[in-house]
Design an enzyme around this catalytic site. Structure first.
Site, PDB file in Angstrom:
ATOM      1  N   VAL A  77       0.858  -1.172   0.000  1.00 42.16           N
ATOM      2  CA  VAL A  77       0.000   0.000   0.000  1.00 42.16           C
ATOM      3  C   VAL A  77       0.902   1.232   0.000  1.00 42.16           C
ATOM      4  O   VAL A  77       1.814   1.336   0.822  1.00 42.16           O
ATOM      5  CB  VAL A  77      -0.890   0.001   1.272  1.00 42.16           C
ATOM      6  CG1 VAL A  77      -1.705   1.275   1.364  1.00 42.16           C
ATOM      7  CG2 VAL A  77      -1.799  -1.225   1.293  1.00 42.16           C
ATOM      8  N   CYS A  78       0.666   2.152  -0.928  1.00 41.82           N
ATOM      9  CA  CYS A  78       1.523   3.348  -1.031  1.00 41.82           C
ATOM     10  C   CYS A  78       1.398   4.217   0.212  1.00 41.82           C
ATOM     11  O   CYS A  78       0.294   4.583   0.624  1.00 41.82           O
ATOM     12  CB  CYS A  78       1.135   4.175  -2.254  1.00 41.82           C
ATOM     13  SG  CYS A  78       1.868   5.817  -2.230  1.00 41.82           S
ATOM     14  N   VAL A  79       2.529   4.576   0.787  1.00 42.29           N
ATOM     15  CA  VAL A  79       2.519   5.311   2.062  1.00 42.29           C
ATOM     16  C   VAL A  79       1.915   6.695   1.915  1.00 42.29           C
ATOM     17  O   VAL A  79       1.096   7.115   2.753  1.00 42.29           O
ATOM     18  CB  VAL A  79       3.941   5.372   2.691  1.00 42.29           C
ATOM     19  CG1 VAL A  79       4.937   6.093   1.801  1.00 42.29           C
ATOM     20  CG2 VAL A  79       3.886   6.025   4.063  1.00 42.29           C
ATOM     21  N   ALA A  82      -1.753   6.368   1.400  1.00 45.07           N
ATOM     22  CA  ALA A  82      -2.351   5.815   2.617  1.00 45.07           C
ATOM     23  C   ALA A  82      -2.479   6.887   3.707  1.00 45.07           C
ATOM     24  O   ALA A  82      -3.492   6.958   4.405  1.00 45.07           O
ATOM     25  CB  ALA A  82      -1.519   4.651   3.129  1.00 45.07           C
TER      26      ALA A  82
END
Lengths: 130, 129
Positions: A77-79, A82
């Site tokens: 999941v892209c930080v 997110a």
């Protein structure tokens, strides 16, 4: 063949995550390899363990978690995406002083570099979006 | 990320970004630009394509004050510093919207839809937003 998958939409509103899931499953069933599944934009919302869909409907998040568990998938999941949308793992919760985390099993939070690497390392990067 | 970069050292793929959406209204344009900036560290052969409403991302004079959105258009001017220099804009999308190269904040190459198709065909990786 080695595939990477990118998912740009959240669960339920768009069919992108469903299609990506079914495609990923088909890839594995045909004996190919999934290098990484990367969740970006609203796609990060596929990674919350707090969804409770009606019992007669598919459970999109749980389905991904189970697929990851069964095939040791690398689901990222892209930080940055997110953080904007409130998807938090224990480490991020601590770093940004949040009182809880909500990441679902099998997902982990990392940087956009993982997406570029997924493209470089795989034979095909398949994007599921709107 | 440094470990990854070591691992990928030497691999240069043609990496194409396709931007099709207006800069505001949805977050796609902004988050696409974030990928382009991060991706620049991987020293790939990058092309960025703007078509459909995506051409508006490069429009001069964006003023987002009234909508309280962040005007990120100046960032496109920084792309050159990241060695992202191949910017292609689809002619038909520009024509339909009454735009010319003078309306854009960065120098671009304007290509026909057929040429854009060929550029896409030439890419190893396409990330579409």
């Amino acid at each position: 063949m080695k595939f990477s998958i990118m998912i740009s939409e959240g669960p339920y509103t768009h069919q992108a995550s469903d299609s990506a899931y079914l495609f990923t499953k088909a890839v594995l069933e045909k004996g190919h390899e999934i290098f990484r599944v990367f969740f970006y934009h609203d796609g990060v919302n596929n990674g919350t363990r707090l969804t409770t869909p009606p019992q007669d409907d598919r459970n999109i998040v749980k389905r991904w978690s189970e697929l990851a568990e069964a095939h040791k998938l690398d689901m990222v999941v892209c930080v940055a995406a997110a953080q904007r949308r409130g998807i938090v793992d224990p480490e991020e919760a601590k770093r940004n002083s949040k009182d809880t985390d909500n990441i679902a099993p099998g997902f982990h939070i990392s940087g956009l570099g993982q997406l570029i690497e997924a493209g470089i390392q795989a034979d095909r990067l398949v994007v599921f979006g709107d | 990320m440094s470990d990854e970069m070591m691992e990928d050292e030497g691999v240069v793929k043609k990496l194409g970004y396709v931007n099709r959406k207006a800069p505001y209204g949805t977050v796609y344009a902004l988050e696409s630009l974030e990928v382009v900036l991060i991706g620049a560290a991987f020293d790939q052969d990058v092309s960025v394509i703007f078509m459909d409403d995506g051409v508006y991302q490069l429009k001069k004079g964006q003023d987002t004050k009234a909508s309280e959105m962040k005007n990120f258009s100046p960032t496109y001017r920084a792309l050159e510093g990241y060695d992202v220099e191949k910017l292609y804009v689809e002619k038909e999308s520009m024509d339909t919207r009454g735009l010319s190269a003078d309306d854009l904040i960065v120098p671009v190459e304007i290509k026909s839809s057929e040429e854009i198709m060929q550029i896409m065909e030439d890419q190893d990786i396409i990330l579409s937003f």
